[in-house]
Design a protein around this motif. Structure first.
Motif, mmCIF file in Angstrom:
data_model
loop_
_atom_site.group_PDB
_atom_site.id
_atom_site.type_symbol
_atom_site.label_atom_id
_atom_site.label_comp_id
_atom_site.label_asym_id
_atom_site.label_seq_id
_atom_site.Cartn_x
_atom_site.Cartn_y
_atom_site.Cartn_z
ATOM 1 N N VAL A 12 0.790 -1.142 -0.211
ATOM 2 C CA VAL A 12 -0.005 -0.199 0.059
ATOM 3 C C VAL A 12 0.996 1.292 -0.071
ATOM 4 O O VAL A 12 0.142 2.360 -0.426
ATOM 5 C CB VAL A 12 -0.841 0.049 1.289
ATOM 6 C CG1 VAL A 12 -1.945 -1.212 1.110
ATOM 7 C CG2 VAL A 12 -0.397 -0.068 2.676
ATOM 8 N N ARG A 71 -4.558 -1.448 4.073
ATOM 9 C CA ARG A 71 -5.159 -0.580 3.281
ATOM 10 C C ARG A 71 -5.637 0.822 4.147
ATOM 11 O O ARG A 71 -5.575 1.887 3.700
ATOM 12 C CB ARG A 71 -6.467 -0.928 2.701
ATOM 13 C CG ARG A 71 -6.237 -2.119 1.451
ATOM 14 C CD ARG A 71 -7.257 -1.934 0.666
ATOM 15 N NE ARG A 71 -8.622 -2.761 1.423
ATOM 16 C CZ ARG A 71 -8.814 -4.145 1.493
ATOM 17 N NH1 ARG A 71 -8.063 -4.752 0.710
ATOM 18 N NH2 ARG A 71 -9.593 -4.419 2.034
ATOM 19 N N ALA A 72 -6.033 0.444 5.213
ATOM 20 C CA ALA A 72 -6.523 1.746 6.292
ATOM 21 C C ALA A 72 -5.411 2.392 6.655
ATOM 22 O O ALA A 72 -5.410 3.486 6.774
ATOM 23 C CB ALA A 72 -7.240 1.015 7.386
ATOM 24 N N GLU A 99 -3.885 4.525 3.507
ATOM 25 C CA GLU A 99 -4.734 5.654 3.050
ATOM 26 C C GLU A 99 -4.316 6.890 4.017
ATOM 27 O O GLU A 99 -4.584 7.993 3.565
ATOM 28 C CB GLU A 99 -6.097 5.352 3.143
ATOM 29 C CG GLU A 99 -6.615 4.548 2.080
ATOM 30 C CD GLU A 99 -7.924 3.807 2.579
ATOM 31 O OE1 GLU A 99 -8.613 4.355 3.729
ATOM 32 O OE2 GLU A 99 -8.816 3.050 1.798
ATOM 33 N N ARG A 100 -3.910 6.604 5.310
ATOM 34 C CA ARG A 100 -3.636 7.729 5.891
ATOM 35 C C ARG A 100 -1.944 8.178 6.257
ATOM 36 O O ARG A 100 -1.731 8.848 7.083
ATOM 37 C CB ARG A 100 -4.274 7.519 7.339
ATOM 38 C CG ARG A 100 -5.680 7.380 7.392
ATOM 39 C CD ARG A 100 -6.291 6.830 8.430
ATOM 40 N NE ARG A 100 -7.805 6.961 8.657
ATOM 41 C CZ ARG A 100 -8.452 6.345 7.755
ATOM 42 N NH1 ARG A 100 -8.162 5.066 7.074
ATOM 43 N NH2 ARG A 100 -10.130 6.153 7.633
#
Length: 389
Positions: A31, A382-383, A386-387
């Motif tokens: 990611v 993924r979480a 994303e940040r």
């Protein structure tokens, strides 16, 4: 390039740390290919050890003087069977019912379960509540047992004496289980339990007996012998050797966590920003505590995974912050992930609205596997990805 500092959880030591770091690194690479993973292996330096080689562990039953009239194993077997009954008060009844051979009741004869069912109903209507720690609930337990579909087949295979004792143990075990579920602070000892069981057995048709125990159906406990209390007690030293890093790490950190936080600060000070603190379980508590204790320049995100920080805060056990004090302004944005089946993962957003963001995941694994399955779950990465700054 973002540097992610990974702080492991309780009990993690080599050789298990290296494959964990490899898995987290591979997941992050999917990611955030440009992110760099740096480990904070605090367990090797600050983790708990049995400094005196386990001198605090007492010998188990059967290694010293025993109050049991029989051999030490007899007492262990009895305790194991009761543990099985506390888990399932109908275990013996089910064992008896499974051994029933089909057959017809002769015309005009009473069905085998008629008398025991009548005795149970009479006990429900007129029986006095048991005194002491067994507490109330006898009437409800007896009425429920009189209606249980296992009663008829069990009555067809057991003689009246054996059935009375099986029913009495089911009632006693049901009362103990109810007390456990109600978190009663006092539970009966073996003598109190046996006396209550003997009295109930007589009410249900057994002859008065001096032992207070009656015949046990040994088959009821066999499947769980190696999983139950006797196995755990006998292997206490081995189990403690395996588990003490986890339990000891928590206790030691809560009592003497300054050095753990100091070394994490020292590691972060050597890194070029932006830095992300990623902590699993107790590692998340360490990261949160460190950030609350004072600003960490360069840290732009806190990520906690399956962590107990919110629970410790709410219960007043978090070293750096006491409820309802707010999160200090210098703490960076906080991403908190927890699996709904992980009993060691907690929500942060309800306690820190606007400061913490929760993401609930689902590894489809039961606890305790769920507590370590985060690092195989693509949704977790993924979480995080994303940040990342």
């Amino acid at each position: 390039m973002t540097t992610v500092v990974f702080t492991h959880g309780t009990g993690v030591r080599e050789p298990h740390l290296a494959p964990l770091l490899a898995r987290v690194s591979a997941g992050l690479a999917e990611v955030a290919p440009d992110a760099r993973l740096v480990a904070y292996p605090w367990g090797g330096t600050h983790g708990a050890v049995l400094a005196a080689g386990g001198a605090s562990l007492p010998d188990g039953p059967g290694t010293g003087t025993s109050r049991s009239a029989g051999p030490p194993d007899d007492a262990a077997d009895e305790a194991e069977r009761w543990a099985r009954l506390y888990a399932d008060p109908l275990a013996e009844l089910a064992t008896a019912a499974a051994g029933t051979a089909p057959g017809a009741t002769p015309p005009g004869a009473a069905f085998p379960d008629e008398r025991p069912a009548d005795l149970l109903r009479d006990l429900a209507a007129h029986g006095e509540p048991l005194a002491g720690p067994l507490g109330p609930g006898l009437a409800e337990q007896a009425a429920r047992l009189a209606r249980d579909p296992l009663l008829a087949p069990a009555a067809g295979t057991l003689d009246a004496e054996s059935l009375a004792w099986v029913l009495a143990r089911a009632l006693t075990a049901g009362l103990v289980r109810a007390g456990l579920e109600a978190d009663r602070a006092v539970q009966p000892d073996g003598d109190t339990r046996d006396a209550a069981t003997a009295a109930l057995a007589v009410r249900l048709g057994a002859a008065p007996a001096g032992t207070g125990r009656g015949p046990l159906l040994r088959a009821a406990s066999r499947p769980l012998v190696r999983l139950g209390s006797r196995y755990a007690v006998r292997r206490r030293r081995a189990l403690t050797d395996a588990a003490h890093p986890a339990a000891g790490d928590i206790l030691k950190y809560l009592a003497r966590g300054d050095a753990v936080r100091r070394d994490l600060r020292g590691l972060v000070a050597t890194l070029r920003p932006p830095v992300v603190l990623l902590g699993h379980s107790l590692g998340g508590v360490i990261c949160l505590d460190t950030l609350i204790s004072g600003p960490l320049p360069g840290v732009g995100l806190l990520v906690t995974v399956g962590s107990q920080g919110p629970f410790l805060y709410e219960t007043g056990a978090l070293p750096s912050l006491v409820h309802p004090d707010p999160l200090p302004g210098h703490v960076p944005p906080w991403l908190n992930l927890y699996d709904r089946r992980d009993l060691l993962g907690y929500a942060a957003a309800p306690l820190f609205p606007g400061r913490a963001h929760d993401v609930a995941t689902d590894s489809r694994q039961p606890f305790p596997v769920a507590h370590s399955a985060y690092w195989s779950d693509p949704a977790v990465y993924r979480a995080i990805g994303e940040r990342l700054p």
